[in-house]
Design an enzyme around this catalytic site. Structure first.
Site, short mmCIF file in Angstrom:
data_model
loop_
_atom_site.label_atom_id
_atom_site.label_comp_id
_atom_site.label_asym_id
_atom_site.label_seq_id
_atom_site.Cartn_x
_atom_site.Cartn_y
_atom_site.Cartn_z
CE LYS A 170 12.87 6.63 4.47
NZ LYS A 170 11.47 7.45 3.91
N GLY A 195 -8.49 1.14 -2.55
CA GLY A 195 -9.26 1.34 -3.76
C GLY A 195 -10.09 1.91 -3.78
NE ARG A 233 9.25 -0.62 6.57
CZ ARG A 233 8.79 0.28 6.34
NH1 ARG A 233 8.65 1.34 4.61
NH2 ARG A 233 8.77 1.90 7.11
CG ASN A 289 -7.51 6.09 -0.62
OD1 ASN A 289 -8.57 6.22 -0.18
ND2 ASN A 289 -6.78 6.19 0.01
NE ARG A 332 12.95 5.96 9.21
CZ ARG A 332 12.38 7.25 9.41
NH1 ARG A 332 12.85 8.18 10.26
NH2 ARG A 332 10.36 7.53 9.18
CB THR A 373 3.75 0.92 -0.62
OG1 THR A 373 4.70 1.60 0.17
CG2 THR A 373 3.93 -0.28 -1.38
CG ASN A 374 -1.57 0.75 0.98
OD1 ASN A 374 -2.54 -0.55 1.31
ND2 ASN A 374 -0.64 0.84 1.85
CE1 TYR A 391 14.05 -4.22 10.00
CE2 TYR A 391 13.43 -2.01 9.61
CZ TYR A 391 13.04 -3.11 9.72
OH TYR A 391 12.39 -4.06 9.24
CG ASP A 407 10.21 5.71 0.41
OD1 ASP A 407 9.14 6.28 2.22
OD2 ASP A 407 10.77 5.80 1.12
CG HIS A 433 8.97 10.24 3.28
ND1 HIS A 433 8.30 10.68 4.31
CD2 HIS A 433 9.00 9.61 2.13
CE1 HIS A 433 8.21 9.75 4.30
NE2 HIS A 433 8.89 8.70 2.95
CB CYS A 489 0.71 7.34 6.34
SG CYS A 489 1.01 8.61 8.74
N GLY A 490 0.55 4.87 4.27
CA GLY A 490 0.01 4.74 2.89
C GLY A 490 0.78 5.16 1.29
CB SER A 513 7.48 6.45 8.11
OG SER A 513 8.50 7.82 7.44
CG ASN A 537 9.10 -0.47 10.53
OD1 ASN A 537 8.58 -0.18 9.30
ND2 ASN A 537 10.60 0.09 10.68
P1 GTP Z 1 7.20 4.02 4.26
O1 GTP Z 1 7.48 3.20 2.88
O2 GTP Z 1 6.92 4.05 6.05
O3 GTP Z 1 7.32 5.26 3.79
O4 GTP Z 1 5.51 4.29 4.31
P2 GTP Z 1 4.44 4.34 3.43
O5 GTP Z 1 3.64 5.92 3.04
O6 GTP Z 1 5.14 3.33 2.22
O7 GTP Z 1 3.24 3.22 4.23
P3 GTP Z 1 2.63 2.42 3.26
O8 GTP Z 1 1.81 2.22 2.05
O9 GTP Z 1 3.16 0.67 3.48
O10 GTP Z 1 1.50 1.95 4.89
C1 GTP Z 1 0.85 0.61 5.59
C2 GTP Z 1 -0.44 1.76 6.55
O11 GTP Z 1 -1.17 2.57 5.70
C3 GTP Z 1 -1.08 0.41 7.26
O12 GTP Z 1 -0.70 0.27 8.23
C4 GTP Z 1 -1.84 0.37 6.08
O13 GTP Z 1 -3.28 -0.51 6.77
C5 GTP Z 1 -2.32 1.81 5.86
N1 GTP Z 1 -2.81 2.34 4.77
C6 GTP Z 1 -2.94 2.61 3.75
N2 GTP Z 1 -3.81 3.38 3.07
C7 GTP Z 1 -4.68 3.74 3.96
C8 GTP Z 1 -6.09 3.43 3.16
O14 GTP Z 1 -6.54 3.92 2.43
N3 GTP Z 1 -6.66 3.89 5.35
C9 GTP Z 1 -6.41 3.57 6.04
N4 GTP Z 1 -7.29 3.34 7.02
N5 GTP Z 1 -4.97 3.17 5.97
C10 GTP Z 1 -4.40 2.67 5.25
C1 SPV Z 2 10.37 5.45 6.22
O1 SPV Z 2 10.42 5.28 7.48
O2 SPV Z 2 9.57 6.14 5.67
C2 SPV Z 2 10.54 4.55 5.17
C3 SPV Z 2 11.26 3.07 6.09
O3 SPV Z 2 10.14 4.45 4.63
S1 SPV Z 2 12.63 3.71 6.20
O4 SPV Z 2 13.44 3.47 4.54
O5 SPV Z 2 13.36 2.18 7.02
O6 SPV Z 2 13.62 4.53 6.18
MN MN Z 3 9.04 6.62 3.55
#
Ligand code: GTP
Ligand code: SPV
Ligand code: MN
Length: 637
Positions: A247, A539, A412, A541, A98, A299-300, A238, A319, A267, A296-297, A294, A410
């Site tokens: 977004k 995990g 994806r 967390n 973005r 999806t995780n 992109y 998201d 968000h 920052c975790g 974005s 970035n």
């Molecule tokens: P957008 O799709 O951009 O909105 O982001 P998102 O918040 O869904 O991001 P995503 O979950 O894909 O974040 C991935 C990043 O977060 C990677 O760099 C991971 O290593 C980091 N990450 C996720 N969970 C943790 C955690 O519990 N600890 C740490 N240290 N890093 C984490």
């Molecule tokens: C973000 O950047 O927060 C995303 C990816 O979720 S994008 O759809 O490219 O904005």
């Molecule tokens: Mn996002």
């Protein structure tokens, strides 16, 4: 010409003088909506595509466009055994994320965009865009994508139409949203919709070859007109720049709609947390929403495999959350308006996110990752040892000794939510899921503890409003710098951030306090002096989620004893955080849970500076919270 026959939906081929007439006759087989028909006609006149393709969202259409992109070199089909029905795609190196500095909010009054958005005069911007879009689709196909954010026909869903000249966008929209003729049926003859016009900004002359990823970085504009619910995006193909349902619509336009209509467009991930079966005190599942900037975790966390035995996390969204108070129970209900995940690939592995890995075993699109010698994909940390040979995202040969990243930071994957093995059965429930807790969190190497419980809704909104995070590669620009990112909405709030805070405070009045979600602030990203993460995260967390569960579930016997009030909010009482079988140094735990009163006091001038930019639109409630925080910190010193 790439194709001439009618497929899936209907294709209209520009044929000189009869353009308008033919387009009209095809269009009318899709819709009788006068507003839509007129807008498409105007956009055809403006952009002058060779072909107009009304999308029907079918598999046939998806397969056809995918095959087309293989033919034109945009896609490489991945090995059918290793990664069935999946495609690999590399963007132009200048179009990888973005572009926040090229993203604009065009409200009549600059004060309605506020200090955190790039405001432009709508009339001037329309004029500029008109010139950019004029003839921008020559030599290309214009795709009309009718899509629904939220289950088609549900009362909370909203309809958008994206006009684009990118088949990559069409295929991604197929996965990320609900596309099809039934959207137009719901729209009806006089329904309204969010207009989104998108062009990669590269008209093709006769016989001129196309590039694999056409884009026009010098003229990029991602433009929003919140007052008329319109989006115009030029020059980028992109992610959030181009998939306009995400977004642009579901956050920037929808946040303005939510302000007007009394709900929240955020968000946020949405997860379902279920305690172990047979637990004597913990019974029902709860739903948690979480705003993290974005990459920052989200999806995780949304797909997490809990480290605590018996606990279960299921995904509702990763998201975006649209949240409304439900009159039937007075609680805040959330839906995920999306239908897929556009997830960060690097760092995703069987250790960090096995459920994401399972989701993307087939039927997925991979953008800007690396390609293996045997037709599969790879990215940093996907496997403990990298493959001996790759072609990197920049089309270069790559070996483990190459000393550079094989995938873009970035990079994806695009994949359907329904493919996720832990998707919650109720993820498409039109009523949404009732939210018990809201998490705010960013990347904070210091000062901010692992978890804080807010003292009240207003204090929770305050914690969200002062959220800060180190910038990631999800947006162009310098990575790693700490910036304030209130509620993770800095790049996504479609109006004045001060009014947005006021809206959040007002939402706290919409129901009785006992029915409001409890607000928490979390930080998985604390680092030690050597720069290593103090908290194992992922995990583990779940340990924090378990504490949150106990904090929000009424009737838990030791509820009062599980929290220690401090100057910055409630922290887990000694022993309240389940650390069983966790291998962590006691001083690490101490540091993660410490209240650094001096560190917080040092932040106050920065918070004041942050607040000052909102001027008189900063709500009094947040000023009061800042004063109260300072008083509590001085007392604690
Ligand atoms: P957008 O799709 O951009 O909105 O982001 P998102 O918040 O869904 O991001 P995503 O979950 O894909 O974040 C991935 C990043 O977060 C990677 O760099 C991971 O290593 C980091 N990450 C996720 N969970 C943790 C955690 O519990 N600890 C740490 N240290 N890093 C984490
Ligand atoms: C973000 O950047 O927060 C995303 C990816 O979720 S994008 O759809 O490219 O904005
Ligand atoms: Mn996002």
């Amino acid at each position: 010409m790439p194709y001439t026959k009618i497929i899936g939906g209907e294709v209209f081929r520009h044929d000189g003088a009869s353009l308008a007439e033919q387009q009209r006759s095809v269009a009318q087989k899709f819709t009788r909506n006068a507003r839509l028909l007129q807008w498409v006609e105007e956009m055809v006149d403006l952009c002058r595509p060779d072909i107009v393709h009304w999308c029907d969202g079918s598999t046939l259409e998806y397969d056809f466009l995918s095959a087309l992109m293989v033919e034109t070199g945009t896609y490489i089909k991945l090995d059918e055994v290793k990664r069935p029905n999946s495609y690999f795609c590399r963007s132009d190196p200048a179009d990888v994320a973005r572009v926040e500095d090229r993203t604009f909010i065009c409200s009549q009054r600059p004060e309605d965009a506020g200090p955190t958005n790039n405001w432009r005069n709508p009339a001037e911007m329309r004029h500029l865009l008109h010139n950019l879009f004029e003839g921008s689709m020559q030599g290309r196909t214009m795709y009309i994508i009718p899509y629904s954010m939220g289950p088609i026909g549900s009362p909370i869903a909203k309809i958008g139409i994206e006009i684009t000249d990118s088949p990559y966008v069409v295929c991604n929209m197929h996965i990320m949203t609900r596309v099809g003729r039934n959207v137009l049926e719901v729209l009806g003859d006089d329904g309204d919709f969010c207009r989104g016009l998108h062009s990669v900004g590269v008209p093709l002359g006769k016989e001129q070859p196309d590039s694999a990823w056409p884009c026009n970085p010098a003229s990029r504009h991602i433009v929003h007109f919140p007052e008329t619910r319109e989006i115009m995006s030029f020059g980028s193909g992109y992610g959030g720049n181009a998939l306009l349902g995400k977004k642009c619509f579901a956050l920037r336009i929808a946040s303005a709609m939510a302000r007007d209509e009394g709900w929240l467009a955020e968000h946020m991930l949405i997860l379902k947390l279920t305690p172990p079966a047979g637990d004597p005190v913990r019974k029902d599942p709860i739903y948690v929403a979480g705003a993290f900037p974005s990459a920052c975790g989200k999806t995780n966390l949304a797909m997490m495999t809990p480290a605590l035995p018996g606990w279960k996390v299921e995904t509702v969204g990763d998201d975006i959350a649209w949240m409304k108070f439900d009159p039937s129970d007075g609680r805040l209900h959330a839906i995920n308006p999306e239908a897929g995940f556009f997830g960060v690939a690097p760092g995703t592995s069987m250790t960090s996110n096995p459920n994401a890995m399972a989701t993307i075993t087939a039927d997925s699109i991979f953008t800007n990752v690396a390609l293996t010698g045997d037709g599969d994909v790879w990215w940093e940390e996907m496997t403990p040892t990298p493959p001996p040979y790759l072609v990197d995202w920049l089309r270069r040969h790559w070996h483990p000794e190459s000393g550079r990243k094989a995938a873009h930071a970035n990079a994806r994957f695009t994949t359907r939510a329904s493919r996720c093995p832990v998707i919650a059965p109720e993820w498409e429930d039109p009523r949404g899921v009732p939210i018990s807790a809201i998490l705010f969190g960013g990347r904070r190497a210091s000062v901010v503890p692992l978890v804080i419980e807010s003292l009240s809704w207003q204090h929770g909104v305050f914690l969200g409003s002062i959220m800060a995070s180190e910038k990631t590669a999800a947006a162009a620009g310098k990575v790693g710098v700490l910036r304030r990112d209130p509620m993770a909405m800095l790049p996504f709030c479609g109006y004045h951030m001060g009014d947005y805070f006021a809206h959040w405070l007002k939402m706290g009045q919409a129901t009785t306090p006992d029915k409001l979600p409890r607000i928490f602030h979390v930080n998985w990203f604390r680092k030690d002096a050597q720069g290593k993460f103090l908290w194992p995260g992922y995990g583990d967390n779940a340990r924090v989620l378990k504490w949150i569960y106990d904090r929000v579930q009424a009737g838990k016997a030791d509820k009062a004893e599980s929290m220690t009030p401090t100057a910055i909010g409630g922290l887990p009482a000694p022993g309240a955080l389940d650390l069983s079988d966790l291998n962590i140094a006691p001083d690490a735990m101490g540091e993660l849970m410490a209240i650094n009163a001096q560190g917080w006091l040092n932040e106050l001038p920065l918070i004041r500076e942050h607040f000052a930019q909102f001027g008189s639109q900063l709500p009094q409630g947040l000023r009061d919270e800042l004063v109260a925080l300072e008083q509590r910190l001085r007392k604690a010193l």
